[in-house]
Design a protein around this motif. Structure first.
Motif, mmCIF file in Angstrom:
data_model
loop_
_atom_site.group_PDB
_atom_site.id
_atom_site.type_symbol
_atom_site.label_atom_id
_atom_site.label_comp_id
_atom_site.label_asym_id
_atom_site.label_seq_id
_atom_site.Cartn_x
_atom_site.Cartn_y
_atom_site.Cartn_z
ATOM 1 N N UNK A 164 -18.884 12.035 -4.864
ATOM 2 C CA UNK A 164 -20.080 12.052 -4.027
ATOM 3 C C UNK A 164 -20.055 13.179 -2.997
ATOM 4 N N UNK A 165 -18.920 13.863 -2.902
ATOM 5 C CA UNK A 165 -18.777 14.930 -1.909
ATOM 6 C C UNK A 165 -19.318 16.252 -2.457
ATOM 7 N N UNK A 166 -19.922 17.033 -1.600
ATOM 8 C CA UNK A 166 -20.464 18.337 -2.006
ATOM 9 C C UNK A 166 -19.366 19.232 -2.561
ATOM 10 N N UNK A 167 -19.579 19.725 -3.757
ATOM 11 C CA UNK A 167 -18.647 20.688 -4.350
ATOM 12 C C UNK A 167 -17.361 20.098 -4.871
ATOM 13 N N UNK A 168 -17.245 18.759 -4.876
ATOM 14 C CA UNK A 168 -15.991 18.135 -5.308
ATOM 15 C C UNK A 168 -16.218 17.208 -6.494
ATOM 16 N N UNK A 169 -15.178 17.016 -7.295
ATOM 17 C CA UNK A 169 -15.247 16.077 -8.413
ATOM 18 C C UNK A 169 -13.837 15.732 -8.861
ATOM 19 N N UNK A 170 -13.715 14.599 -9.535
ATOM 20 C CA UNK A 170 -12.435 14.180 -10.100
ATOM 21 C C UNK A 170 -12.732 13.458 -11.404
ATOM 22 N N UNK A 171 -11.861 13.617 -12.385
ATOM 23 C CA UNK A 171 -12.084 13.005 -13.692
ATOM 24 C C UNK A 171 -11.634 11.550 -13.724
ATOM 25 N N UNK A 172 -10.468 11.272 -13.148
ATOM 26 C CA UNK A 172 -9.969 9.893 -13.120
ATOM 27 C C UNK A 172 -9.002 9.704 -11.952
ATOM 28 N N UNK A 173 -8.868 8.441 -11.552
ATOM 29 C CA UNK A 173 -7.989 8.091 -10.436
ATOM 30 C C UNK A 173 -7.207 6.824 -10.787
ATOM 31 N N UNK A 174 -5.914 6.832 -10.478
ATOM 32 C CA UNK A 174 -5.076 5.641 -10.622
ATOM 33 C C UNK A 174 -4.394 5.405 -9.283
ATOM 34 N N UNK A 175 -4.540 4.190 -8.756
ATOM 35 C CA UNK A 175 -3.925 3.834 -7.463
ATOM 36 C C UNK A 175 -2.960 2.689 -7.674
ATOM 37 N N UNK A 176 -1.740 2.800 -7.128
ATOM 38 C CA UNK A 176 -0.739 1.740 -7.216
ATOM 39 C C UNK A 176 -0.357 1.278 -5.818
ATOM 40 N N UNK A 177 -0.204 -0.031 -5.636
ATOM 41 C CA UNK A 177 0.259 -0.535 -4.338
ATOM 42 C C UNK A 177 1.454 -1.465 -4.533
ATOM 43 N N UNK A 178 2.374 -1.447 -3.577
ATOM 44 C CA UNK A 178 3.601 -2.234 -3.675
ATOM 45 C C UNK A 178 4.138 -2.526 -2.271
ATOM 46 N N UNK A 179 5.248 -3.278 -2.206
ATOM 47 C CA UNK A 179 5.856 -3.660 -0.925
ATOM 48 C C UNK A 179 4.807 -4.258 0.022
ATOM 49 N N UNK A 180 3.992 -5.156 -0.521
ATOM 50 C CA UNK A 180 2.905 -5.760 0.259
ATOM 51 C C UNK A 180 3.450 -6.975 1.009
ATOM 52 N N UNK A 181 3.449 -6.893 2.319
ATOM 53 C CA UNK A 181 3.997 -7.952 3.166
ATOM 54 C C UNK A 181 2.905 -8.544 4.056
ATOM 55 N N UNK A 182 2.891 -9.860 4.165
ATOM 56 C CA UNK A 182 1.910 -10.540 5.011
ATOM 57 C C UNK A 182 2.608 -11.514 5.940
ATOM 58 N N UNK A 183 2.211 -11.489 7.210
ATOM 59 C CA UNK A 183 2.623 -12.506 8.171
ATOM 60 C C UNK A 183 1.370 -12.996 8.874
ATOM 61 N N UNK A 184 1.083 -14.279 8.727
ATOM 62 C CA UNK A 184 -0.118 -14.857 9.345
ATOM 63 C C UNK A 184 0.285 -16.010 10.248
ATOM 64 N N UNK A 185 -0.203 -15.991 11.477
ATOM 65 C CA UNK A 185 0.026 -17.092 12.414
ATOM 66 C C UNK A 185 -1.288 -17.846 12.570
ATOM 67 N N UNK A 186 -1.257 -19.141 12.276
ATOM 68 C CA UNK A 186 -2.463 -19.962 12.255
ATOM 69 C C UNK A 186 -2.267 -21.204 13.113
ATOM 70 N N UNK A 187 -3.225 -21.512 13.961
ATOM 71 C CA UNK A 187 -3.150 -22.707 14.794
ATOM 72 C C UNK A 187 -3.207 -23.940 13.890
ATOM 73 N N UNK A 188 -2.183 -24.775 13.955
ATOM 74 C CA UNK A 188 -2.089 -25.916 13.045
ATOM 75 C C UNK A 188 -3.095 -27.009 13.361
ATOM 76 N N UNK A 189 -3.649 -27.023 14.563
ATOM 77 C CA UNK A 189 -4.618 -28.053 14.944
ATOM 78 C C UNK A 189 -6.040 -27.675 14.540
ATOM 79 N N UNK A 190 -6.371 -26.381 14.694
ATOM 80 C CA UNK A 190 -7.749 -25.936 14.463
ATOM 81 C C UNK A 190 -7.932 -25.156 13.168
ATOM 82 N N UNK A 191 -6.846 -24.614 12.627
ATOM 83 C CA UNK A 191 -6.959 -23.765 11.452
ATOM 84 C C UNK A 191 -7.424 -22.364 11.779
#
Length: 270
Positions: free
Chosen positions: A200-227
């Motif tokens: 969609x950018x002026x003067x630019x183009x790409x034929x294909x794209x491959x994206x890889x993601x790894x080492x995905x870490x999540x820490x969630x703190x949630x109030x146990x009374x209210x959610x």
């Protein structure tokens, strides 16, 4: 966004994190917190979960989804800090052009970005729809009035070309702000985002794209009374491979990049 050649995949739904797109695994159309995938017994704030800490992978995933989706549905206020760094960027002669490097960095959000959203406004957070199959080593422990959830997600891959786009990654369903089109505000930019951004950018183009993601870490703190979410941290490593990239009169056969992103949601107001 013509000024951002590397803008991955944002679209109308991007302007409203609660907008729906059935083809996007991170969208509410694909994620309904009230669906059978989120049993009532696992919903934060319910009498059953207030007295019992979620223990199985399925219960932890459902409890997490319900907390994130509650923040989205109630238009909770929050603060968000996103940090992205690029460790490697290979693009031949294209990377010798300052305008290309600057535009790529701007679109990918390289550096630190801080934003705040008032309660009642639509903040940049999406709905979550993780399943037991998406996560490994999940834990949920009581800490005072809160439950602290930690988990690692399975690696994922998204692909895009003129033949179509595909993204079934767990990362797309964590609640990170994401969608279709080339919106640079996205916390997670998949192959489709990057494909759209370049083409969609002026003067630019790409034929294909491959994206890889790894080492995905999540820490969630949630109030146990209210959610209610108290805080949420998500970090991941990712890399991108592009084929036949063109900008103005310069064309290269391939380009690659490696990066890290971390996103922290804090100061929730319900």
């Amino acid at each position: 966004d013509p000024a951002a050649p590397a803008d991955p995949s944002a679209d109308p739904s991007a302007t409203d994190p609660s907008a729906t797109d059935p083809s996007n695994p991170a969208s509410p159309a694909a994620t309904d917190p009230a669906s059978p995938a989120t049993p009532s017994a696992a919903k934060p704030g319910s009498s059953s979960t207030a007295s019992k800490v979620p223990s199985t992978a399925a219960d932890i995933a459902a409890y997490y989804n319900a907390a994130v989706n509650k923040a989205v549905n109630s238009k909770a206020g929050f603060s968000k800090k996103r940090v992205t760094s690029i460790s490697n960027l290979n693009g031949g002669k294209l990377m010798e052009m300052k305008i290309v490097v600057d535009t790529v960095n701007d679109f990918l959000g390289v550096g630190t970005q801080n934003k705040s959203y008032a309660k009642g406004k639509v903040g940049e957070i999406s709905k979550a729809s993780l399943t037991a199959k998406d996560i490994s080593s999940p834990t949920c422990k009581q800490s005072g009035n809160n439950y602290v959830i930690t988990m690692t997600l399975k690696n994922g891959t998204s692909k895009a070309s003129s033949a179509g786009k595909h993204d079934s990654t767990a990362l797309a369903r964590t609640g990170l702000y994401s969608g279709v089109g080339d919106k640079k505000a996205y916390d997670y930019k998949n192959a489709g985002n990057i494909f759209d951004g370049l083409n969609n950018a002026d003067g630019a183009s790409v034929e294909s794209v491959v994206e890889n993601n790894k080492n995905i870490k999540i820490t969630a703190t949630i109030n146990s009374k209210t959610g209610n979410l108290v805080s949420l941290h998500i970090s991941y490593d990712w890399n991108v491979a592009l084929t036949k990239v063109k900008y103005t009169i310069v064309t290269i056969k391939s380009a690659t990049g490696d990066a890290k992103t971390s996103v922290d949601f804090t100061n929730f107001v319900f």
